[in-house]
Write a protein that holds these residues in place. Structure first.
Motif, PDB file in Angstrom:
ATOM      1  N   VAL A  27      -9.543   4.240  16.276  1.00  0.00           N
ATOM      2  CA  VAL A  27      -9.927   5.092  15.054  1.00  0.00           C
ATOM      3  C   VAL A  27      -9.004   4.192  13.818  1.00  0.00           C
ATOM      4  N   ASN A  28      -9.646   4.242  12.755  1.00  0.00           N
ATOM      5  CA  ASN A  28      -8.619   3.668  11.623  1.00  0.00           C
ATOM      6  C   ASN A  28      -7.961   4.739  10.807  1.00  0.00           C
ATOM      7  N   LEU A  29      -6.570   4.593  10.800  1.00  0.00           N
ATOM      8  CA  LEU A  29      -5.663   5.631  10.311  1.00  0.00           C
ATOM      9  C   LEU A  29      -6.152   5.467   8.819  1.00  0.00           C
ATOM     10  N   ILE A  30      -6.092   4.445   8.283  1.00  0.00           N
ATOM     11  CA  ILE A  30      -6.583   4.258   6.733  1.00  0.00           C
ATOM     12  C   ILE A  30      -6.863   2.798   6.264  1.00  0.00           C
ATOM     13  N   GLY A  31      -7.516   2.822   5.149  1.00  0.00           N
ATOM     14  CA  GLY A  31      -7.896   1.540   4.791  1.00  0.00           C
ATOM     15  C   GLY A  31      -9.291   1.118   5.142  1.00  0.00           C
ATOM     16  N   GLU A  32     -10.351   2.311   4.496  1.00  0.00           N
ATOM     17  CA  GLU A  32     -11.624   2.452   4.924  1.00  0.00           C
ATOM     18  C   GLU A  32     -12.393   1.579   4.002  1.00  0.00           C
ATOM     19  N   HIS A  33     -13.626   1.004   4.441  1.00  0.00           N
ATOM     20  CA  HIS A  33     -14.412   0.138   3.807  1.00  0.00           C
ATOM     21  C   HIS A  33     -13.748  -1.050   2.846  1.00  0.00           C
ATOM     22  N   ILE A  34     -12.475  -1.448   3.385  1.00  0.00           N
ATOM     23  CA  ILE A  34     -11.939  -2.871   2.646  1.00  0.00           C
ATOM     24  C   ILE A  34     -11.794  -3.874   3.572  1.00  0.00           C
ATOM     25  N   ASP A  35     -12.194  -3.791   4.873  1.00  0.00           N
ATOM     26  CA  ASP A  35     -12.118  -4.830   5.937  1.00  0.00           C
ATOM     27  C   ASP A  35     -12.855  -5.998   5.388  1.00  0.00           C
ATOM     28  N   TYR A  36     -14.205  -5.680   4.739  1.00  0.00           N
ATOM     29  CA  TYR A  36     -15.201  -6.796   4.298  1.00  0.00           C
ATOM     30  C   TYR A  36     -14.944  -7.093   2.788  1.00  0.00           C
ATOM     31  N   GLY A  39      -9.422  -6.842   2.583  1.00  0.00           N
ATOM     32  CA  GLY A  39      -8.038  -5.858   2.426  1.00  0.00           C
ATOM     33  C   GLY A  39      -6.969  -5.581   3.583  1.00  0.00           C
ATOM     34  N   LEU A  40      -6.266  -4.484   3.459  1.00  0.00           N
ATOM     35  CA  LEU A  40      -5.389  -4.169   4.428  1.00  0.00           C
ATOM     36  C   LEU A  40      -5.998  -3.073   5.270  1.00  0.00           C
ATOM     37  N   VAL A  41      -5.806  -2.895   6.492  1.00  0.00           N
ATOM     38  CA  VAL A  41      -6.203  -1.908   7.153  1.00  0.00           C
ATOM     39  C   VAL A  41      -5.084  -1.402   8.439  1.00  0.00           C
ATOM     40  N   LEU A  42      -5.125  -0.244   9.044  1.00  0.00           N
ATOM     41  CA  LEU A  42      -4.507   0.224   9.587  1.00  0.00           C
ATOM     42  C   LEU A  42      -5.137   0.786  11.076  1.00  0.00           C
ATOM     43  N   MET A 233     -15.888 -14.334 -13.070  1.00  0.00           N
ATOM     44  CA  MET A 233     -16.142 -15.013 -14.249  1.00  0.00           C
ATOM     45  C   MET A 233     -14.905 -14.935 -15.305  1.00  0.00           C
ATOM     46  N   GLU A 234     -14.023 -13.951 -14.877  1.00  0.00           N
ATOM     47  CA  GLU A 234     -12.879 -13.623 -15.527  1.00  0.00           C
ATOM     48  C   GLU A 234     -11.584 -13.690 -14.864  1.00  0.00           C
ATOM     49  N   TYR A 235     -11.566 -13.679 -13.396  1.00  0.00           N
ATOM     50  CA  TYR A 235     -10.565 -13.685 -12.586  1.00  0.00           C
ATOM     51  C   TYR A 235     -10.640 -14.767 -11.410  1.00  0.00           C
ATOM     52  N   ALA A 236      -9.558 -15.173 -11.185  1.00  0.00           N
ATOM     53  CA  ALA A 236      -9.391 -16.026 -10.028  1.00  0.00           C
ATOM     54  C   ALA A 236      -9.106 -15.268  -8.693  1.00  0.00           C
ATOM     55  N   LEU A 237     -10.370 -14.593  -8.064  1.00  0.00           N
ATOM     56  CA  LEU A 237     -10.306 -14.049  -7.228  1.00  0.00           C
ATOM     57  C   LEU A 237     -11.059 -14.358  -5.865  1.00  0.00           C
ATOM     58  N   ASP A 238     -10.323 -14.289  -4.720  1.00  0.00           N
ATOM     59  CA  ASP A 238     -11.148 -14.763  -3.319  1.00  0.00           C
ATOM     60  C   ASP A 238     -11.709 -13.661  -2.787  1.00  0.00           C
ATOM     61  N   ASN A 239     -11.454 -12.432  -3.242  1.00  0.00           N
ATOM     62  CA  ASN A 239     -11.850 -11.200  -2.501  1.00  0.00           C
ATOM     63  C   ASN A 239     -11.440 -10.064  -3.632  1.00  0.00           C
ATOM     64  N   LEU A 240     -12.041  -9.055  -3.406  1.00  0.00           N
ATOM     65  CA  LEU A 240     -11.796  -7.950  -4.520  1.00  0.00           C
ATOM     66  C   LEU A 240     -10.341  -7.252  -4.055  1.00  0.00           C
ATOM     67  N   CYS A 241      -9.766  -7.130  -3.017  1.00  0.00           N
ATOM     68  CA  CYS A 241      -8.425  -6.586  -2.681  1.00  0.00           C
ATOM     69  C   CYS A 241      -7.334  -7.222  -3.507  1.00  0.00           C
ATOM     70  N   ASN A 271      -6.544  -0.031  -0.816  1.00  0.00           N
ATOM     71  CA  ASN A 271      -5.580  -1.317  -0.362  1.00  0.00           C
ATOM     72  C   ASN A 271      -4.188  -0.952  -0.610  1.00  0.00           C
ATOM     73  N   ALA A 272      -4.180  -0.209  -1.754  1.00  0.00           N
ATOM     74  CA  ALA A 272      -2.533   0.122  -2.012  1.00  0.00           C
ATOM     75  C   ALA A 272      -2.196   1.305  -1.117  1.00  0.00           C
ATOM     76  N   ARG A 273      -2.930   2.346  -0.922  1.00  0.00           N
ATOM     77  CA  ARG A 273      -2.735   3.374   0.214  1.00  0.00           C
ATOM     78  C   ARG A 273      -2.252   2.784   1.588  1.00  0.00           C
ATOM     79  N   VAL A 274      -2.871   1.689   2.181  1.00  0.00           N
ATOM     80  CA  VAL A 274      -2.481   1.239   3.223  1.00  0.00           C
ATOM     81  C   VAL A 274      -0.831   0.678   3.119  1.00  0.00           C
ATOM     82  N   ASN A 275      -0.621   0.125   2.069  1.00  0.00           N
ATOM     83  CA  ASN A 275       0.777  -0.355   2.062  1.00  0.00           C
ATOM     84  C   ASN A 275       1.813   0.831   1.807  1.00  0.00           C
ATOM     85  N   ARG A 276       1.293   1.952   1.217  1.00  0.00           N
ATOM     86  CA  ARG A 276       2.232   3.108   0.995  1.00  0.00           C
ATOM     87  C   ARG A 276       2.099   3.955   2.232  1.00  0.00           C
ATOM     88  N   ALA A 277       1.104   3.844   3.028  1.00  0.00           N
ATOM     89  CA  ALA A 277       0.990   4.655   4.391  1.00  0.00           C
ATOM     90  C   ALA A 277       1.959   3.853   5.399  1.00  0.00           C
TER      91      ALA A 277
END
Length: 388
Positions: A27-36, A39-42, A233-241, A271-277
């Motif tokens: 069961v995923n406690l929090i961090g939904e639809h961000i593993d792909y 992101g961070l998941v719990l 095109m604007e940010y140096a990002l490897d992933n959205l999180c 992703n921020a909620r996982v840290n707070r959780a």
């Protein structure tokens, strides 16, 4: 499980099992639809899962009896063709493992007690199959790095053979066990000790069935890829999180499309909620944690649009009950399960009220599971299969 699996094995394969395995659900406690999304998941591995009894068969065939599907199949170790059937998991596991190891045929009788969508039954099944194949071949998993390597392989099975563009969370949770805070980009994790104190985590099965490969799950993955391509095109990002909440407004102006902005907002805020959780659980602050569960559901409902009438109804009814600190959908959504953090003394009344009111509003019968933490996939004594 449905019956004595040992007897089923004997009847199907005319012999005795050599060993047993258990692979938990999660069961995923929090961090939904961000593993792909990197992101961070719990997630928490739970004491419901998939059971298997296994013996070698000195052939090039894997013979499977599934009591869940009331089906028997045979798959050659050289098979590579899929056919949109649960056997595709077997084909994928055998094909990918066979590139790394010399495999042998085996018999396996499989059953499960997950019985609900959203608890990673597919990851549980594929990890079980892979561990059975490895053990018959005399290969063990020696450490967490090797377990994560198996998780990556089973993720590839779902991606390439089943047709689901999932992340790594489910497979990692199943094989590692316990509660983990997993960084899906770095594939690093830390184990989290959770004490729910005088509260119980209740899993509620909506009774709304779905198959993820046939749902809008892959559509969401494609939307994330579109967002990331625009932002790169604007940010140096490897992933959205890698985007922070402080950057959301500027990024939204750059994306423009309102729907894609909402998708992005969910990913970054979740992703921020996982840290707070994680901080709240570490401090024993269940009130804050419960509030984050509810925030997560609203984000999944409004911004990511993966909940649906049944899950929204369940969460709404659950939150209205006394003693509930928070509730949200868990898993991929589009049906399946939600979770609620409920005061232990009120669980029975909570479940009774939710069941009655949900039935009246949807015509569906909710089912309830009291979730307990489990170790990761591994050996299960053969003699214990009669009492599961």
């Amino acid at each position: 499980m449905s019956r004595d699996l040992i007897q089923t094995f004997r009847e199907q394969f005319e012999g005795e099992p050599e060993f047993g395995l258990f692979s938990p659900g999660r069961v995923n406690l929090i961090g939904e639809h961000i593993d792909y999304c990197g992101g961070l998941v719990l997630p928490m591995a739970i004491d419901r899962g998939t059971f298997g009894l296994v013996s070698g068969n000195d052939s090039d065939l894997i013979r499977i009896q599934s009591t869940r599907f009331s089906k028997s199949i045979e798959i050659s170790l050289s098979e590579k063709k899929t056919n949109s059937h649960w056997s595709d998991f077997v084909v994928g596991v055998v094909c990918l493992l066979g590139k790394q190891y010399s495999l042998s045929g085996f018999n396996i009788c499989v059953d499960d007690n997950i019985s609900a969508g959203g608890l990673s039954s597919s990851a549980s099944f594929s990890i079980l199959l892979a561990m059975a194949a490895l053990k018959v071949a005399g290969i063990g998993l020696q450490n967490d790095a090797e377990k994560l390597s198996l998780a990556r392989l089973c993720r590839q099975v779902e991606n390439d053979f089943v047709g689901l563009s999932c992340g790594i969370m489910d497979q990692a949770s199943v094989v590692l066990g316990g509660v983990i805070r997993l960084d899906c980009e770095e594939l690093s994790f830390s184990r989290i000790n959770i004490d729910f104190q005088d509260h119980q985590l209740v899993i509620i099965d909506s009774g709304k069935e779905r198959t993820l490969a046939g749902s809008k799950y892959n559509q969401r993955v494609n939307e994330i890829n579109e967002i990331l391509a625009l932002l790169q095109m604007e940010y140096a990002l490897d992933n959205l999180c890698a985007l922070t909440t402080d950057e959301l407004d500027r990024a939204a102006r750059f994306i423009g499309d309102e729907k894609l902005v909402r998708r992005m907002r969910h990913v970054v805020s979740e992703n921020a909620r996982v840290n707070r959780a994680t901080l709240a659980l570490g401090a024993g602050d269940l009130g804050t944690f419960g509030g984050l569960l509810s925030e997560s559901h609203e984000s999944l409902r409004m911004d990511y649009e993966v909940t649906g009438f049944e899950l929204d109804t369940l969460v709404e009814i659950s939150r209205s009950q006394a003693g509930v600190l928070g509730a949200r959908m868990t898993g991929a959504g589009f049906g399946g399960c939600c979770i609620a953090l409920v005061e232990k003394s009120r669980v029975e009344e909570h479940n009774r009220q939710v069941e009655a009111r949900y039935l009246a509003r949807t015509g569906l019968t909710a089912k309830f599971i009291l979730a307990n933490e489990s170790a990761g996939a591994g050996d299960w004594p053969v003699q214990d299969f009669r009492s599961v």
